[in-house]
Design a protein around this motif. Structure first.
Motif, mmCIF file in Angstrom:
data_model
loop_
_atom_site.group_PDB
_atom_site.id
_atom_site.type_symbol
_atom_site.label_atom_id
_atom_site.label_comp_id
_atom_site.label_asym_id
_atom_site.label_seq_id
_atom_site.Cartn_x
_atom_site.Cartn_y
_atom_site.Cartn_z
ATOM 1 N N LEU A 33 0.843 -1.191 0.000
ATOM 2 C CA LEU A 33 0.000 0.000 0.000
ATOM 3 C C LEU A 33 0.880 1.243 0.000
ATOM 4 O O LEU A 33 1.730 1.424 0.872
ATOM 5 C CB LEU A 33 -0.901 -0.001 1.237
ATOM 6 C CG LEU A 33 -1.969 1.088 1.337
ATOM 7 C CD1 LEU A 33 -2.977 0.977 0.200
ATOM 8 C CD2 LEU A 33 -2.682 0.995 2.684
ATOM 9 N N THR A 34 0.709 2.090 -1.007
ATOM 10 C CA THR A 34 1.472 3.338 -1.115
ATOM 11 C C THR A 34 0.509 4.475 -1.441
ATOM 12 O O THR A 34 -0.646 4.250 -1.825
ATOM 13 C CB THR A 34 2.541 3.259 -2.220
ATOM 14 O OG1 THR A 34 1.901 2.958 -3.478
ATOM 15 C CG2 THR A 34 3.569 2.176 -1.913
ATOM 16 N N TYR A 35 0.995 5.707 -1.298
ATOM 17 C CA TYR A 35 0.155 6.856 -1.677
ATOM 18 C C TYR A 35 1.023 7.978 -2.217
ATOM 19 O O TYR A 35 2.227 8.058 -1.968
ATOM 20 C CB TYR A 35 -0.682 7.354 -0.495
ATOM 21 C CG TYR A 35 0.091 8.002 0.627
ATOM 22 C CD1 TYR A 35 0.360 9.370 0.627
ATOM 23 C CD2 TYR A 35 0.536 7.255 1.722
ATOM 24 C CE1 TYR A 35 1.050 9.963 1.660
ATOM 25 C CE2 TYR A 35 1.234 7.841 2.757
ATOM 26 C CZ TYR A 35 1.488 9.206 2.726
ATOM 27 O OH TYR A 35 2.179 9.802 3.750
ATOM 28 N N CYS A 36 0.361 8.857 -2.990
ATOM 29 C CA CYS A 36 1.021 10.034 -3.566
ATOM 30 C C CYS A 36 0.095 11.232 -3.375
ATOM 31 O O CYS A 36 -1.104 11.143 -3.646
ATOM 32 C CB CYS A 36 1.310 9.803 -5.041
ATOM 33 S SG CYS A 36 2.115 11.199 -5.871
ATOM 34 N N ASP A 37 0.647 12.355 -2.885
ATOM 35 C CA ASP A 37 -0.154 13.540 -2.594
ATOM 36 C C ASP A 37 0.005 14.607 -3.671
ATOM 37 O O ASP A 37 1.109 14.854 -4.169
ATOM 38 C CB ASP A 37 0.255 14.148 -1.252
ATOM 39 C CG ASP A 37 -0.238 13.340 -0.070
ATOM 40 O OD1 ASP A 37 -1.084 12.447 -0.270
ATOM 41 O OD2 ASP A 37 0.228 13.604 1.053
ATOM 42 N N ARG A 38 -1.107 15.240 -3.996
ATOM 43 C CA ARG A 38 -1.117 16.439 -4.839
ATOM 44 C C ARG A 38 -1.752 17.565 -4.038
ATOM 45 O O ARG A 38 -2.877 17.443 -3.574
ATOM 46 C CB ARG A 38 -1.906 16.206 -6.129
ATOM 47 C CG ARG A 38 -2.036 17.440 -7.025
ATOM 48 C CD ARG A 38 -2.712 17.089 -8.341
ATOM 49 N NE ARG A 38 -2.887 18.249 -9.198
ATOM 50 C CZ ARG A 38 -4.038 18.932 -9.311
ATOM 51 N NH1 ARG A 38 -5.104 18.539 -8.633
ATOM 52 N NH2 ARG A 38 -4.118 19.991 -10.104
ATOM 53 N N ILE A 39 -1.004 18.667 -3.846
ATOM 54 C CA ILE A 39 -1.481 19.796 -3.048
ATOM 55 C C ILE A 39 -2.129 20.817 -3.976
ATOM 56 O O ILE A 39 -1.521 21.257 -4.957
ATOM 57 C CB ILE A 39 -0.335 20.458 -2.267
ATOM 58 C CG1 ILE A 39 0.458 19.406 -1.485
ATOM 59 C CG2 ILE A 39 -0.878 21.533 -1.333
ATOM 60 C CD1 ILE A 39 -0.342 18.667 -0.459
#
Length: 214
Positions: A33-39
């Motif tokens: 499980l991984t994640y990537c953030d966009r602000i």
């Protein structure tokens, strides 16, 4: 994915605070499980919402199957009390006057005005309906008392200092009148205004009050 999360600026935005997705798999008991953030920042700085985090979660099992989902996190500005024309109620901005218009960021037991970065202050109309207006001068003084009544109808107080240090912010009167569109409003009407800036820890803050057209 976790439901919409809301945090105040400075609070933890990590999954430990905002949640993890539920993940199931027919065979693999240890899905990666991984994640990537966009602000995403607000176009209008005079809003309570400072920015949104679009967090894309990615789950991959040992057979190479992939699933994704999108979580939204709203980070809101710190709210501080302000007083337009401290010591005066109603907050009428006279047009036939050359003196600066004073606003005060009010100190409270929970908020120390010494944490305000003076060079970040800007005055807007609500929802960016007018402005920004930049300060002429900023200085500390005890000039006002927070008003905790109903502000939906632009109620106010004429109380002066309360023994706590405030931050007085002055603006050129002609710019307040023209940039906020006060000269286009009917006599006796109110306009909600928004003072924004940043704190020493980098967090954004917002304060709202009303001014009245003479």
């Amino acid at each position: 994915c976790p439901p919409l999360a809301k945090v105040i600026c400075g609070m933890d935005e990590s999954p430990a605070s905002t949640g993890y997705p539920d993940v199931t798999d027919n065979c693999d008991t240890n899905v990666q499980l991984t994640y990537c953030d966009r602000i995403v920042f607000q176009d209008c700085r005079a809003e309570r919402l400072d920015h949104s985090v679009e967090r894309t979660w990615r789950a991959r099992d040992n057979c190479g199957n992939v699933a994704t989902c999108l979580q939204i996190i709203h980070a809101v500005k710190v709210v501080v009390p302000i007083d337009a024309l401290p010591g005066q109620c109603p907050n009428t901005v006279a047009f036939n006057d050359c003196s600066p218009v004073r606003f005060a960021i009010l100190g409270t037991e929970a908020f120390n005005v010494n944490n305000v970065r003076w060079n970040t202050l800007k005055l807007y109309g609500e929802h960016c309906d007018g402005g920004p207006v930049l300060p002429l001068c900023v200085y500390p003084a005890d000039v006002g008392t927070p008003f905790y009544g109903d502000q939906t109808n632009c109620e106010c107080t004429d109380a002066n200092g309360d023994g706590r240090l405030d931050l007085v912010v002055t603006f050129r009167r002609s710019q307040v009148v023209q940039n906020l569109g006060l000269c286009n409003l009917p006599s006796g009407s109110n306009k909600r205004v928004v003072l924004v800036g940043k704190l020493c820890d980098g967090c954004s803050f917002i304060g709202t009050d009303c001014v009245r057209v003479p």
